[in-house]
Structure formats: structure tokens, C-alpha cells
Design an enzyme around this catalytic site. Structure first.
Site, PDB file in Angstrom:
ATOM      1  N   MET A  27      39.146  40.875  40.453  1.00 11.09           N
ATOM      2  CA  MET A  27      39.067  40.994  38.976  1.00 11.09           C
ATOM      3  C   MET A  27      37.396  41.011  38.708  1.00 11.09           C
ATOM      4  SD  MET A  27      41.776  38.426  37.622  1.00 11.09           S
ATOM      5  CE  MET A  27      40.875  36.846  37.915  1.00 11.09           C
ATOM      6  N   GLY A  28      36.774  41.602  39.533  1.00 10.03           N
ATOM      7  CA  GLY A  28      35.313  41.969  39.317  1.00 10.03           C
ATOM      8  C   GLY A  28      34.510  40.817  39.318  1.00 10.03           C
ATOM      9  N   LEU A  30      31.649  40.804  41.062  1.00 11.74           N
ATOM     10  CA  LEU A  30      31.892  40.655  42.444  1.00 11.74           C
ATOM     11  C   LEU A  30      30.576  39.783  43.316  1.00 11.74           C
ATOM     12  CD1 LEU A  30      32.774  44.621  43.092  1.00 11.74           C
ATOM     13  CD2 LEU A  30      34.494  42.678  43.075  1.00 11.74           C
ATOM     14  N   GLY A  33      31.775  36.777  48.772  1.00 12.01           N
ATOM     15  CA  GLY A  33      33.176  36.584  49.229  1.00 12.01           C
ATOM     16  C   GLY A  33      34.163  37.992  49.012  1.00 12.01           C
ATOM     17  N   HIS A  34      33.846  38.845  48.073  1.00 16.80           N
ATOM     18  CA  HIS A  34      34.368  39.905  47.870  1.00 16.80           C
ATOM     19  C   HIS A  34      33.830  40.826  49.113  1.00 16.80           C
ATOM     20  CE1 HIS A  34      34.812  38.717  43.542  1.00 16.80           C
ATOM     21  NE2 HIS A  34      36.252  39.034  43.834  1.00 16.80           N
ATOM     22  N   GLN A  58      47.507  36.421  34.116  1.00 17.52           N
ATOM     23  CA  GLN A  58      47.463  35.290  34.962  1.00 17.52           C
ATOM     24  C   GLN A  58      46.580  34.300  34.440  1.00 17.52           C
ATOM     25  OE1 GLN A  58      45.579  37.842  38.370  1.00 17.52           O
ATOM     26  NE2 GLN A  58      44.481  35.956  38.555  1.00 17.52           N
ATOM     27  N   GLY A 144      41.131  36.406  49.885  1.00 18.48           N
ATOM     28  CA  GLY A 144      40.267  35.024  50.272  1.00 18.48           C
ATOM     29  C   GLY A 144      41.063  34.133  50.520  1.00 18.48           C
ATOM     30  N   GLN A 150      47.401  31.113  46.467  1.00 22.31           N
ATOM     31  CA  GLN A 150      47.606  32.595  46.099  1.00 22.31           C
ATOM     32  C   GLN A 150      48.093  33.571  47.223  1.00 22.31           C
ATOM     33  OE1 GLN A 150      45.125  35.210  43.096  1.00 22.31           O
ATOM     34  NE2 GLN A 150      44.166  35.615  44.975  1.00 22.31           N
TER      35      GLN A 150
HETATM   36  O1  PAF Z   1      42.092  36.759  43.330  1.00 22.61           O
HETATM   37  C1  PAF Z   1      42.091  37.384  42.407  1.00 22.61           C
HETATM   38  O2  PAF Z   1      40.825  37.818  42.051  1.00 22.61           O
HETATM   39  C2  PAF Z   1      43.186  37.937  41.542  1.00 22.61           C
HETATM   40  O3  PAF Z   1      43.907  36.731  41.301  1.00 22.61           O
HETATM   41  C3  PAF Z   1      43.899  39.080  41.906  1.00 22.61           C
HETATM   42  C4  PAF Z   1      44.530  38.752  43.505  1.00 22.61           C
HETATM   43  C5  PAF Z   1      42.844  40.360  41.858  1.00 22.61           C
HETATM   44  C6  PAF Z   1      44.950  39.125  41.131  1.00 22.61           C
HETATM   45  O4  PAF Z   1      44.606  39.564  39.628  1.00 22.61           O
END
Ligand code: PAF
Length: 256
Positions: A27-28, A30, A33-34, A58, A144, A150
Site C-alpha cells: 500500500m506504498g 515503502l 520491510g518492503h 480493508q 511480511g 494476513q
Molecule cells: O499488507 C499490506 O500492505 C496490504 O494489506 C496488502 C497485502 C497490500 C493488501 O492491500
């Protein structure tokens, strides 16, 4: 790095990739971790596709969606340096066209822990991730371990719906003082940031879930839950006051 904004262009681009593809949905805003997810994907695939999409479905609180950090230009610059093949940046209407009324529900695990505290959250996550996985058709997608529930739900969905993409997890990346990297950390004030660092040691060093719950309360958090399953202790807390409060989650392997 190719920038793609429509689902049609993404599907056309995917057809041009003959070799293995790794996918990192985000979701940007960043952070390291990303980067760890992207590095993991790069070691195993010729091509890495990243998506940035702040998924309205969400967010169960309008204020949280409004305050979610957005920094597209900075994110793009970082992804260029990481050698990502393509970045998918769709507008909301590309993934949720007007009149769309389909969603994915999991009926058990999604009701527990973060699902109990954030009604509808995992419906939003699973729905958008299924759309993205179907579009990207990657060999594997990377998530992650900070968001462990999730990860479990997405892995379960991939098995239950016979998706061809393998779902992989990557260990949590932490700041020097132990705080799990999260885009939401950017919203913490200096005082809240000092408190936030106590989440990890309270989960890690407490003798029991009850002791961790008490330690987090004493430290100054408002505690959503502390619970253990499958050798991990999970915790969710809030800092600050509504409507500007910030929710933090983490999990640790329980010391044996
Ligand atoms: O973990 C996230 O950043 C979000 O929940 C995801 C998996 C990109 C879904 O929108």
C-alpha cells in the site's frame, strides 16, 4: 521500471514475461520491510512486479484511510533503485469498478484477533489480493510476517481457491530498538514512538499472554489483544486518542 496504471496494460505486460515472476503487493509508504520482500523475490525470480494500492475496502475506519501515508514519487524512486521490473499503480476504479459487488470472505480465522477488532478488514484484504493475484499471475507472492494473520489467510485462500501463485512469507524487519517496520510508524509523535518500541520486548520477554497484556497496559498502551497460537505470541495495541489513534501489531516466536 515500467509504470502500469490499468488492468488491461498489466495483463498485456504479463504476457510479455516468459520467465519466473515474483509479486510484492503493497500500500506504498515503502520501508525496509518492503525492501526485504522485494529482495527475497529478486533472489528467486527473473522479474519482480510491485503494486502500490491503498485499498479502501480493508479500512474499517474512515480516518485511518484518510491518514494513511501516501508518497508515490518517493516510493517510485526507491523501487527504481531496487531493480523492480514493473510497478502497478491503479486508481480505485480499476480494481473496484462502479457497481462491483463481489468480495471474498473467510469464515473462521478472519473473525479472530485483528478480524475481531477490525470488522470487514480481512474481507477487504482477501478481495483485493485475489484481484491482484489474478491479474499478475506470478509464480510466487511475498508477504511480511508482521501481518502474520494476513499471511495465513492469504495462504489459506490460495490453497482453498486453487490459485497457481505460491504464497511466501518473509521475516519481520525491525528498527534498531526492535519496533517492527510499518508504514503507520511515520504517523507516531516522538513520545508515541518511544512507547511503540516497548511493544516488541513486552511480547517477547513476558512469561505468559496475561503477563504481556499487563506489561503493555502498564507501559501505557491501550491493548486490543495478546494471544498465542502455533508457537507465536500476537499482540495489537493502540497509541494516542481517537480519532487520531494509531494501531500497532506485532508477533514473536515464543521462547522455549
Ligand atoms: O499488507 C499490506 O500492505 C496490504 O494489506 C496488502 C497485502 C497490500 C493488501 O492491500
Amino acid at each position: 521500471m515500467k509504470i502500469i496504471r490499468t488492468t488491461e496494460d498489466l495483463q498485456a505486460y504479463r504476457k510479455t514475461l516468459a520467465n519466473s515472476v515474483g509479486f510484492v503487493p503493497t500500500m506504498g509508504a515503502l520501508h525496509a520491510g518492503h525492501c526485504a520482500l522485494i529482495e527475497a523475490a529478486k533472489t528467486r525470480h527473473q522479474h519482480v512486479v510491485v503494486s502500490i494500492f491503498v485499498n479502501p475496502m480493508q479500512f474499517n475506519e474512515a480516518k485511518d484511510l484518510e491518514c494513511y501515508p501516501r508518497m508515490e514519487a518517493e516510493d517510485q524512486r526507491l523501487l527504481e533503485t531496487l531493480g523492480v521490473s514493473a510497478l502497478f499503480l491503479p486508481p480505485v476504479t480499476a480494481l473496484y469498478p462502479e457497481g462491483d459487488h463481489y468480495a471474498v470472505d473467510e469464515l473462521l480465522l478472519s473473525q479472530d484477533r485483528c478480524g475481531a477488532a477490525r470488522p470487514g478488514h480481512f474481507r477487504g484484504v482477501l478481495t483485493v489480493v485475489l484481484k491482484l493475484l489474478n491479474l499478475v499471475q506470478a509464480d510466487a507472492a511475498y508477504f511480511g510476517e508482521k501481518d502474520y494473520q494476513q499471511f495465513e489467510l492469504i495462504q489459506g485462500m490460495a490453497l482453498a481457491l486453487f490459485l497457481k501463485t505460491r504464497i511466501e512469507s518473509v521475516p519481520t524487519v525491525r528498527e534498531a530498538d526492535g519496533l517492527a517496520m510499518s508504514s503507520r510508524n511515520r504517523r507516531l509523535t516522538k513520545t508515541q514512538r518511544r512507547l511503540a518500541a516497548k511493544l516488541y520486548p513486552c511480547l517477547l520477554d513476558s512469561e505468559s499472554d496475561d503477563a504481556a497484556h499487563a506489561a503493555l497496559g502498564l507501559a501505557g498502551f491501550s491493548v486490543d489483544y495478546v494471544t498465542s497460537a502455533k508457537g507465536r505470541r500476537f499482540g495489537a495495541v493502540r497509541v494516542g486518542a481517537a480519532p487520531d489513534e494509531i494501531r500497532l501489531i506485532d508477533n514473536v516466536r515464543i521462547k522455549s
